[in-house]
Design an enzyme around this catalytic site. Structure first.
Site, PDB file in Angstrom:
ATOM      1  NE  ARG A 224      31.159  15.027   6.588  1.00  0.00           N
ATOM      2  CZ  ARG A 224      31.580  15.122   7.761  1.00  0.00           C
ATOM      3  NH1 ARG A 224      31.827  15.967   8.259  1.00  0.00           N
ATOM      4  NH2 ARG A 224      31.474  13.584   8.454  1.00  0.00           N
TER       5      ARG A 224
ATOM      6  CG  ASP B 232      19.391  12.625   7.401  1.00  0.00           C
ATOM      7  OD1 ASP B 232      19.183  12.482   8.778  1.00  0.00           O
ATOM      8  OD2 ASP B 232      20.593  12.640   6.882  1.00  0.00           O
TER       9      ASP B 232
ATOM     10  CB  ALA C  40      27.684   4.192   4.221  1.00  0.00           C
ATOM     11  NE  ARG C  41      31.920   1.978   9.260  1.00  0.00           N
ATOM     12  CZ  ARG C  41      32.280   2.395  10.519  1.00  0.00           C
ATOM     13  NH1 ARG C  41      32.178   3.833  10.810  1.00  0.00           N
ATOM     14  NH2 ARG C  41      32.384   1.578  11.684  1.00  0.00           N
TER      15      ARG C  41
ATOM     16  CD  GLU D  61      35.210  -3.251   4.994  1.00  0.00           C
ATOM     17  OE1 GLU D  61      36.133  -2.670   5.130  1.00  0.00           O
ATOM     18  OE2 GLU D  61      34.329  -2.931   4.848  1.00  0.00           O
TER      19      GLU D  61
ATOM     20  CG  HIS E  61      36.277   0.192   2.924  1.00  0.00           C
ATOM     21  ND1 HIS E  61      35.980  -0.074   4.054  1.00  0.00           N
ATOM     22  CD2 HIS E  61      35.929   1.574   2.668  1.00  0.00           C
ATOM     23  CE1 HIS E  61      35.536   0.831   4.762  1.00  0.00           C
ATOM     24  NE2 HIS E  61      35.523   1.922   4.167  1.00  0.00           N
ATOM     25  CB  ILE E  62      38.361   1.507  -3.356  1.00  0.00           C
ATOM     26  CG1 ILE E  62      37.197   1.221  -4.132  1.00  0.00           C
ATOM     27  CG2 ILE E  62      39.403   0.296  -3.253  1.00  0.00           C
ATOM     28  CD1 ILE E  62      37.538   1.117  -5.661  1.00  0.00           C
TER      29      ILE E  62
ATOM     30  CB  ALA F 142      38.665   7.406   1.218  1.00  0.00           C
TER      31      ALA F 142
HETATM   32  P1  NAD Z   1      27.506  12.732   7.691  1.00  0.00           P
HETATM   33  O1  NAD Z   1      27.680  12.594   9.041  1.00  0.00           O
HETATM   34  O2  NAD Z   1      27.872  13.730   6.950  1.00  0.00           O
HETATM   35  O3  NAD Z   1      26.271  12.120   7.465  1.00  0.00           O
HETATM   36  C1  NAD Z   1      25.707  10.961   7.611  1.00  0.00           C
HETATM   37  C2  NAD Z   1      24.015  11.256   7.552  1.00  0.00           C
HETATM   38  O4  NAD Z   1      23.364  10.202   7.908  1.00  0.00           O
HETATM   39  C3  NAD Z   1      23.554  12.599   8.546  1.00  0.00           C
HETATM   40  O5  NAD Z   1      23.040  13.458   7.512  1.00  0.00           O
HETATM   41  C4  NAD Z   1      22.853  11.857   9.560  1.00  0.00           C
HETATM   42  O6  NAD Z   1      21.688  12.812  10.065  1.00  0.00           O
HETATM   43  C5  NAD Z   1      22.255  10.801   8.808  1.00  0.00           C
HETATM   44  N1  NAD Z   1      21.677   9.785   9.702  1.00  0.00           N
HETATM   45  C6  NAD Z   1      22.126   9.339  10.983  1.00  0.00           C
HETATM   46  N2  NAD Z   1      21.466   8.299  11.449  1.00  0.00           N
HETATM   47  C7  NAD Z   1      20.559   7.964  10.638  1.00  0.00           C
HETATM   48  C8  NAD Z   1      19.439   7.271  10.691  1.00  0.00           C
HETATM   49  N3  NAD Z   1      19.340   6.535  11.473  1.00  0.00           N
HETATM   50  N4  NAD Z   1      18.709   7.304   9.408  1.00  0.00           N
HETATM   51  C9  NAD Z   1      18.662   7.974   8.481  1.00  0.00           C
HETATM   52  N5  NAD Z   1      19.750   8.773   8.311  1.00  0.00           N
HETATM   53  C10 NAD Z   1      20.572   8.827   9.368  1.00  0.00           C
HETATM   54  O7  NAD Z   1      28.704  11.535   7.202  1.00  0.00           O
HETATM   55  P2  NAD Z   1      29.231  11.271   5.645  1.00  0.00           P
HETATM   56  O8  NAD Z   1      30.632  11.869   5.506  1.00  0.00           O
HETATM   57  O9  NAD Z   1      28.304  11.723   4.626  1.00  0.00           O
HETATM   58  O10 NAD Z   1      29.629   9.455   5.630  1.00  0.00           O
HETATM   59  C11 NAD Z   1      28.367   8.761   5.488  1.00  0.00           C
HETATM   60  C12 NAD Z   1      28.992   7.550   5.742  1.00  0.00           C
HETATM   61  O11 NAD Z   1      29.963   7.191   4.486  1.00  0.00           O
HETATM   62  C13 NAD Z   1      29.336   7.134   6.903  1.00  0.00           C
HETATM   63  O12 NAD Z   1      29.230   5.764   7.305  1.00  0.00           O
HETATM   64  C14 NAD Z   1      31.027   7.123   6.797  1.00  0.00           C
HETATM   65  O13 NAD Z   1      31.707   6.063   7.443  1.00  0.00           O
HETATM   66  C15 NAD Z   1      30.894   6.341   5.125  1.00  0.00           C
HETATM   67  N6  NAD Z   1      32.135   6.436   4.485  1.00  0.00           N
HETATM   68  C16 NAD Z   1      32.530   5.470   3.546  1.00  0.00           C
HETATM   69  C17 NAD Z   1      33.671   5.524   2.834  1.00  0.00           C
HETATM   70  C18 NAD Z   1      34.196   4.623   2.038  1.00  0.00           C
HETATM   71  O14 NAD Z   1      35.344   4.188   1.717  1.00  0.00           O
HETATM   72  N7  NAD Z   1      33.185   3.541   1.685  1.00  0.00           N
HETATM   73  C19 NAD Z   1      34.586   6.639   2.843  1.00  0.00           C
HETATM   74  C20 NAD Z   1      34.054   7.760   3.750  1.00  0.00           C
HETATM   75  C21 NAD Z   1      32.931   7.625   4.723  1.00  0.00           C
END
Ligand code: NAD
Length: 524
Positions: A151, A171, A232-233, A262, A280-281, A283
């Site tokens: 996403r 991916d 991401a994380r 964190e 970590h902002i 969202a």
């Molecule tokens: P999502 O599930 O829609 O997308 C994740 C993608 O990663 C998927 O397409 C999946 O196929 C792919 N993936 C999984 N394992 C993989 C690997 N080993 N190698 C390559 N690709 C791989 O998730 P999203 O909603 O797009 O969220 C992505 C990340 O962002 C998550 O870790 C989420 O926790 C993080 N996030 C961070 C914040 C923030 O405040 N910084 C806020 C929301 C989400």
């Protein structure tokens, strides 16, 4: 009787319109104490909370009328899911409501770090004019490597395209067609992305596979002066390796919104000009809050009105209602779902399942549990048997189920294949109504219980392979409790059960052996 929902934490008022339109009563009590909730929760059909409010066994017991708990956000650690499930109470959350906010922050960080904006800003406040130190780069025509095109990764791609960047992604779990639609070239290997990218941005979940995914070896593969972002994380980038790569000049700029710990206790690169850091902002925007609020309110009302919900977290049905055979099939399907992407990836995420013999009526159950297992390997969203088919559809994973009579002497058998046919196949069966086993991988027949730490390796067959691999594993202190090795026409497939999870170093060492063509690991 009119339906009533209690809201115990802050929600933007815009979302209240949905209650009014649907004719559902609500009491908005942000900041209400836990004790007060216990006193009044018995009057409500639904409750909406954030992480501040613990939804405990005690609270669920008192909520005699409760049918649904809505979590405005993603994490559900504060909710006793098991107790809710036992009581038939549905729990819903709001995965995905913040994708635009996180993507925009990523673009903000990208520009901020390549131009050293935070450093310049701090300088001005401290009375320093860092004009000479801040000689940056443009994004235009640079190769952007996106790890994880889900996403958020997709929204980053859409925005980066507008900057005139060349887009690449790694991916293994999305169809090529999805990348094509986004004008992104999907690469087969992470190393290909590391080698080609000027800027790398990470958008995967934190899983066994992605923890420490970017470490010393990966930095070495990158271009000199590479820019890297993790929004991401925490834990996907090994920070020791990152700091070393910054110090030795490999990394030209970086940005982080997330950290292994964190808040981080201390951050060593105080004076590096080309970095951009936020706490970590991703969202934290008004709009993400509003999206999340309208998602949770809509799902809570849908649940109360008996309509389909978008983001369920639990499965509030009595597990005891299933027979041992059905329970065993659920486990088998879920474990096969975990194995499938580990062994074959999802390059053509079109999967066919054949259910033969007396398993032929279990289509819906097998679909739900297989997809649950599969998705649990590739996302850190809350996947369960209810939302798995929905999430799979969103990810473009197509699954068809065919049924038929038994095969050979098996009373029941399940065969999973990639649509593109070939040898990407796993089969399993349930014996004696309760013992579930994997019987076939890539056309080799055997029998193994899908449980524990399983390591698979594919080889070009030649003498001495088992001895050498066994030695390498033992010399790193692992115990092998089961070992199978099959060969056919120069191709070998090995399956090992280890006493603990194999480290990345072992997997990399095995991958580096000249006769090994693939290594996969899965914890079942
Ligand atoms: P999502 O599930 O829609 O997308 C994740 C993608 O990663 C998927 O397409 C999946 O196929 C792919 N993936 C999984 N394992 C993989 C690997 N080993 N190698 C390559 N690709 C791989 O998730 P999203 O909603 O797009 O969220 C992505 C990340 O962002 C998550 O870790 C989420 O926790 C993080 N996030 C961070 C914040 C923030 O405040 N910084 C806020 C929301 C989400």
């Amino acid at each position: 009787m009119k339906l009533r929902v209690l809201i115990t934490d802050h929600l933007p008022e815009k979302s209240f319109e949905i209650f009014k339109k649907e004719g559902v009563d609500f009491d908005y009590r942000p900041g209400i104490s836990y004790e007060e909730i216990l006193d009044i929760v018995g009057k409500y059909d639904g409750i909406i909370t954030r992480s501040r409010t613990p939804v405990t066994k005690e609270l669920l017991e008192r909520g005699k009328k409760l049918k649904v708990v809505g979590r405005a956000g993603v994490g559900v650690d504060s909710i006793d899911i098991e107790e809710a499930s036992k009581r038939g109470i549905l729990v819903v959350n709001t995965a995905g409501g913040n994708r635009i906010s996180v993507a925009e922050l990523t673009i903000g960080h990208m520009i901020a770090c390549v131009r050293g904006i935070p450093y310049g800003h701090r300088g001005i406040i401290e009375g320093k004019w860092h004009k000479k130190a801040l000689f940056g780069h443009e994004l235009y025509k640079k190769n952007l490597g996106i790890i994880g095109l889900g996403r958020i990764g997709s929204e980053v791609a859409r925005r980066a395209l507008a900057f005139g960047m060349n887009l690449f992604a790694y991916d293994p779990y999305i169809p090529e067609s999805k990348a094509e639609k986004l004008n992104v070239k999907l690469l087969k290997k992470l190393d290909d992305l590391l080698e080609i990218s000027d800027i790398i941005t990470i958008h995967t979940p934190l899983t066994d596979e992605t923890r420490g995914m970017i470490s010393h070896r990966e930095f070495e593969k990158m271009k000199d002066g590479v820019v890297i972002l993790n929004i991401a994380r925490g834990g996907i980038i090994d920070h020791e390796a990152l700091f070393e790569a910054v110090r030795n000049g490999k990394v030209g700029a970086f940005a982080l919104d997330v950290y292994p710990e964190e808040p981080p206790e201390d951050f060593p690169l105080n004076d590096f000009p080309f970095m951009s850091l936020t706490p970590h902002i991703g969202a934290n925007t008004q709009e993400a809050m509003e999206n999340v609020a309208s998602m949770v309110v809509t799902d809570v009302i849908n649940a109360l009105r008996g309509r389909e919900v978008r983001s369920p977290v639990n499965f509030p049905l009595q597990e005891s209602a299933a027979t041992p055979f059905v329970k065993a099939y659920k486990k088998l399907a879920e474990r096969m779902g975990k194995l499938f992407p580990a062994l074959f990836g999802l390059k053509t995420p079109a999967i066919e399942i054949e259910l033969l013999g007396n398993a032929r009526n279990l289509g819906d159950i097998v679909r739900a549990y297989f997809l649950k297992g599969l998705l649990s390997q590739i996302t850190d969203a809350h996947v369960n048997e209810i939302n798995a088919p929905y999430l799979a559809k969103e990810k473009g994973i197509e699954l068809i189920i065919k049924t038929g009579d038994g095969l050979h002497n098996f009373k029941n058998i399940i065969i999973v294949k990639g649509f593109n046919g070939g040898k990407n196949k796993i089969a399993g069966s349930v014996f004696d109504e309760k013992y579930y086993r994997i019987l076939n991988i890539k056309d080799f027949w055997f029998e193994i219980e899908p449980r524990g730490e399983l390591l698979f390796f594919e080889t070009i067959d030649m003498p001495g392979i088992i001895g050498e691999i066994g030695y390498k594993i033992a010399s790193r202190g692992y115990n092998i409790s089961d070992l199978r090795y099959f060969t056919r026409r120069k191709f070998g497939l090995g399956i090992l059960k280890l006493d603990r999870k194999p480290g990345r170093d072992l997997i990399e060492e095995l991958k580096g052996l000249s006769y090994i063509t693939n290594v996969a690991y899965v914890s079942l």
